[in-house]
Write a protein that holds these residues in place. Structure first.
Motif, mmCIF file in Angstrom:
data_model
loop_
_atom_site.group_PDB
_atom_site.id
_atom_site.type_symbol
_atom_site.label_atom_id
_atom_site.label_comp_id
_atom_site.label_asym_id
_atom_site.label_seq_id
_atom_site.Cartn_x
_atom_site.Cartn_y
_atom_site.Cartn_z
ATOM 1 N N ASP A 403 0.839 -1.193 0.000
ATOM 2 C CA ASP A 403 0.000 0.000 0.000
ATOM 3 C C ASP A 403 0.885 1.257 0.000
ATOM 4 O O ASP A 403 1.605 1.500 0.973
ATOM 5 N N PRO A 404 0.825 2.076 -1.067
ATOM 6 C CA PRO A 404 1.693 3.245 -1.116
ATOM 7 C C PRO A 404 1.335 4.269 -0.033
ATOM 8 O O PRO A 404 2.178 5.047 0.403
ATOM 9 N N ARG A 405 0.053 4.215 0.443
ATOM 10 C CA ARG A 405 -0.352 5.144 1.507
ATOM 11 C C ARG A 405 0.146 4.712 2.878
ATOM 12 O O ARG A 405 0.338 5.534 3.762
ATOM 13 N N GLY A 406 0.321 3.403 3.046
ATOM 14 C CA GLY A 406 0.825 2.862 4.305
ATOM 15 C C GLY A 406 -0.146 3.086 5.458
ATOM 16 O O GLY A 406 -0.955 3.993 5.430
ATOM 17 N N ASN A 407 -0.093 2.209 6.459
ATOM 18 C CA ASN A 407 -0.883 2.378 7.678
ATOM 19 C C ASN A 407 -2.317 2.865 7.467
ATOM 20 O O ASN A 407 -2.761 3.789 8.149
ATOM 21 N N ARG A 408 -3.010 2.258 6.522
ATOM 22 C CA ARG A 408 -4.386 2.649 6.205
ATOM 23 C C ARG A 408 -5.346 2.042 7.242
ATOM 24 O O ARG A 408 -5.460 0.838 7.340
ATOM 25 N N LYS A 409 -6.026 2.907 7.997
ATOM 26 C CA LYS A 409 -6.941 2.403 9.029
ATOM 27 C C LYS A 409 -8.382 2.636 8.572
ATOM 28 O O LYS A 409 -8.717 3.735 8.135
ATOM 29 N N PHE A 410 -9.212 1.613 8.681
ATOM 30 C CA PHE A 410 -10.620 1.770 8.317
ATOM 31 C C PHE A 410 -11.408 2.230 9.540
ATOM 32 O O PHE A 410 -11.268 1.640 10.613
ATOM 33 N N ASP A 411 -12.228 3.246 9.350
ATOM 34 C CA ASP A 411 -13.099 3.713 10.422
ATOM 35 C C ASP A 411 -14.371 2.864 10.350
ATOM 36 O O ASP A 411 -15.268 3.116 9.535
ATOM 37 N N THR A 412 -14.442 1.822 11.172
ATOM 38 C CA THR A 412 -15.527 0.838 11.049
ATOM 39 C C THR A 412 -16.907 1.466 11.301
ATOM 40 O O THR A 412 -17.905 1.039 10.726
ATOM 41 N N GLU A 413 -16.920 2.481 12.155
ATOM 42 C CA GLU A 413 -18.181 3.178 12.453
ATOM 43 C C GLU A 413 -18.717 3.838 11.171
ATOM 44 O O GLU A 413 -19.872 3.664 10.778
ATOM 45 N N LYS A 414 -17.812 4.578 10.529
ATOM 46 C CA LYS A 414 -18.166 5.283 9.301
ATOM 47 C C LYS A 414 -18.516 4.281 8.185
ATOM 48 O O LYS A 414 -19.477 4.455 7.439
ATOM 49 N N GLN A 415 -17.717 3.227 8.118
ATOM 50 C CA GLN A 415 -17.925 2.211 7.072
ATOM 51 C C GLN A 415 -19.278 1.524 7.226
ATOM 52 O O GLN A 415 -19.982 1.300 6.256
ATOM 53 N N SER A 416 -19.654 1.237 8.467
ATOM 54 C CA SER A 416 -20.933 0.545 8.675
ATOM 55 C C SER A 416 -22.090 1.468 8.302
ATOM 56 O O SER A 416 -23.098 1.020 7.759
ATOM 57 N N LYS A 417 -21.938 2.751 8.569
ATOM 58 C CA LYS A 417 -23.009 3.701 8.208
ATOM 59 C C LYS A 417 -23.124 3.800 6.691
ATOM 60 O O LYS A 417 -24.209 3.884 6.141
ATOM 61 N N GLN A 418 -21.990 3.781 6.020
ATOM 62 C CA GLN A 418 -21.999 3.919 4.554
ATOM 63 C C GLN A 418 -22.493 2.645 3.854
ATOM 64 O O GLN A 418 -23.274 2.715 2.921
ATOM 65 N N TYR A 419 -22.000 1.504 4.312
ATOM 66 C CA TYR A 419 -22.291 0.266 3.574
ATOM 67 C C TYR A 419 -23.425 -0.571 4.173
ATOM 68 O O TYR A 419 -23.888 -1.515 3.530
ATOM 69 N N ASP A 420 -23.833 -0.233 5.391
ATOM 70 C CA ASP A 420 -24.944 -0.963 6.009
ATOM 71 C C ASP A 420 -25.857 0.045 6.712
ATOM 72 O O ASP A 420 -26.111 -0.058 7.919
ATOM 73 N N PRO A 421 -26.378 1.029 5.930
ATOM 74 C CA PRO A 421 -27.090 2.149 6.548
ATOM 75 C C PRO A 421 -28.332 1.726 7.327
ATOM 76 O O PRO A 421 -28.660 2.324 8.348
#
Ligand SMILES: Cc1cc2nc3c(=O)[nH]c(=O)nc-3n(C[C@H](O)[C@H](O)[C@H](O)COP(=O)(O)OP(=O)(O)OC[C@H]3O[C@@H](n4cnc5c(N)ncnc54)[C@H](O)[C@@H]3O)c2cc1C
Length: 432
Positions: A403-421
């Motif tokens: 990963d060229p960005r390195g240390n990519r952290k997913f915000d699970t709270e935000k992700q759940s709202k976006q993908y499982d509204p």
């Protein structure tokens, strides 16, 4: 004159169509001995305390072997299925059938290469040669526009160059007949032979399919020509519920029940005859990720299995925390999005790509536990486990891969709202 007999050693290429290994063996031999071996090493506990193969993938594998047997039988042959030490079993087969050549798939990962090397040594001693074929990628390794050691480390650079300068080879012809000596009756081992229990798949699964080439080709046809679901793939591919949001081809690709070339050429046919849009291209784009991780494994070898991956300095690493890891594994972390995904994985052997990214990031970044245990658990549990895609993706998400960005952290709270509204996914897996 004695017949020239060859072994076709099936591994993760359990198919008749677009199988160069099989085609070449038939062309160059009088008689073929098709073999599949369950190596005893694959059923031992790993250093992470996990299994290399759990009962869900074993079930799919047994289905795939049954399907392969049916295809071979229709062509006049049969599959010998053995269990034990691959080198010893190959040696016995070479002697028993007076085999002069073994045809098989080329390997890129450490253990598989080691196993192949051992077979080569024993075969050579018995005056038997081994020839390998590169049959699992979309682009053939020798058609890449760079030598393997110079493959770009960044996916986009790799993709752009390959798309511009390489071509996908045509599909190999399907054999019409296979001549074999008299071979033993096809027999499969049972779950109990591997100390595993038969499975009961949860009806809520997003992967309600069976193993084998026949089912792979049906699924491809269904996803493209029958339902036209491919036309919306780019919009739906981050979905979480049901069989339609993505192609679900990974599992058959992993076992080699279908080749990426077959998928590519079928998509090209679809684009010509039905519709060509961003979504149809995107499925090919995703297959390039698969190629990329395969070539990266070839380049960096076993470094993908080390905690610092392909990096060497200033990488934040975490110690393994058994308690935290067990909670993660069992879907008991208290984070409902992560837990729902982990329960789906446990009960079905499948998890969406969106889910995989979130749970992997969560184990490494939030729970701060050694990512390799997560990768090893995926290895045991995933029905589509593929050594290169799994360890490559895990290293990527832990910031020790490509990963060229390195240390990519997913915000699970935000992700759940976006993908499982509407919490449809979480309700599906968190309520019994
Ligand atoms: C932590 C983690 C572990 C993973 N482990 C595996 C694994 O063991 N085996 C595996 O096949 N995939 C793995 N993937 C990649 C991806 O999640 C699956 O390929 C995908 O979810 C399978 O569903 P599908 O066939 O419906 O995918 P689609 O979205 O329909 O994609 C089509 C095909 O493209 C390929 N593909 C898509 N995304 C990726 C990717 N990120 N990396 C490599 N290939 C990709 C797969 O072959 C897939 O079948 C992993 C991803 C992550 C984040």
């Amino acid at each position: 004159m004695e017949a020239k007999r060859s072994i076709v050693w099936f591994k993760t290429d359990l198919r008749i169509s677009d199988n160069e290994t099989l085609v070449k063996a038939i062309q160059e031999s009088d008689e073929i001995i098709p073999v599949y071996i369950f190596d005893e090493e694959d059923f031992k506990e790993t250093v992470f305390g996990t299994k290399k193969i759990g009962n869900i993938r074993l079930n799919f594998l047994l289905e795939s072997l049954t399907d392969l047997q049916q295809q071979l039988k229709a062509l006049g042959s049969t599959l010998i299925v053995l269990k034990g030490n691959t080198t010893d079993l190959m040696s016995e087969l070479i002697k028993k059938y007076n085999v002069s050549k073994i045809y098989c798939k080329q390997e890129v990962s450490y253990e598989e290469k080691e196993r192949l090397a051992k077979v080569e040594v024993v075969a050579w001693k018995l005056f038997c040669t081994v020839e390998t074929f590169s049959t699992s990628t979309l682009f053939h390794a020798s058609d890449l526009p760079f030598p393997l050691k110079n493959i770009p480390e960044v996916f986009t650079d790799f993709r752009k160059k390959v798309e511009k300068e390489s071509n996908v080879r045509p599909i190999s012809e399907v054999p019409k007949e296979i001549k074999s000596p008299v071979l033993p009756k096809f027999e499969l081992p049972n779950f109990s032979d591997f100390d595993l229990n038969p499975i009961e798949i949860d009806a809520r699964t997003a992967f309600p399919f069976k193993g084998g080439e026949t089912h792979a080709l049906n699924r491809l046809n269904d996803y493209l020509f029958e339902t036209n679901n491919i036309q919306n793939y780019k919009e739906t591919r981050n979905g979480l519920v049901g069989e339609s949001y993505s192609s679900k081809l990974s599992t058959w690709l992993t076992m080699g029940c279908i080749s990426p070339k077959t998928i590519y050429h079928t998509i090209k046919k679809y684009e010509k005859e039905v519709c060509s849009n961003e979504s149809t291209y995107w499925l090919i784009f995703e297959l390039l990720w698969r190629d990329y991780f395969r070539f990266m494994m070839k380049k960096h070898h076993q470094r993908y299995f080390q905690q610092f991956g392909i990096k060497s300095e200033n990488i934040p690493l975490h110690p393994h925390n058994t308690e935290v890891f067990e909670k993660w594994k069992n879907g008991e972390t208290g984070n409902d999005f992560v837990d729902a995904n982990m329960i789906e994985l446990k009960k079905t052997g499948f998890m969406s790509n969106r889910g995989r990214q979130n749970v992997a990031s969560f184990l490494h970044h939030d729970l701060q536990s050694d990512w390799r245990y997560g990768a090893a658990y995926f290895e045991e549990q995933l029905i589509d486990y593929d050594v290169c895609s799994n360890w490559g993706n895990w290293a990527y998400l832990a910031g020790v891969g490509n990963d060229p960005r390195g240390n990519r952290k997913f915000d699970t709270e935000k992700q759940s709202k976006q993908y499982d509204p509407n919490q449809t996914y979480r309700k599906l897996w968190l309520t019994n």
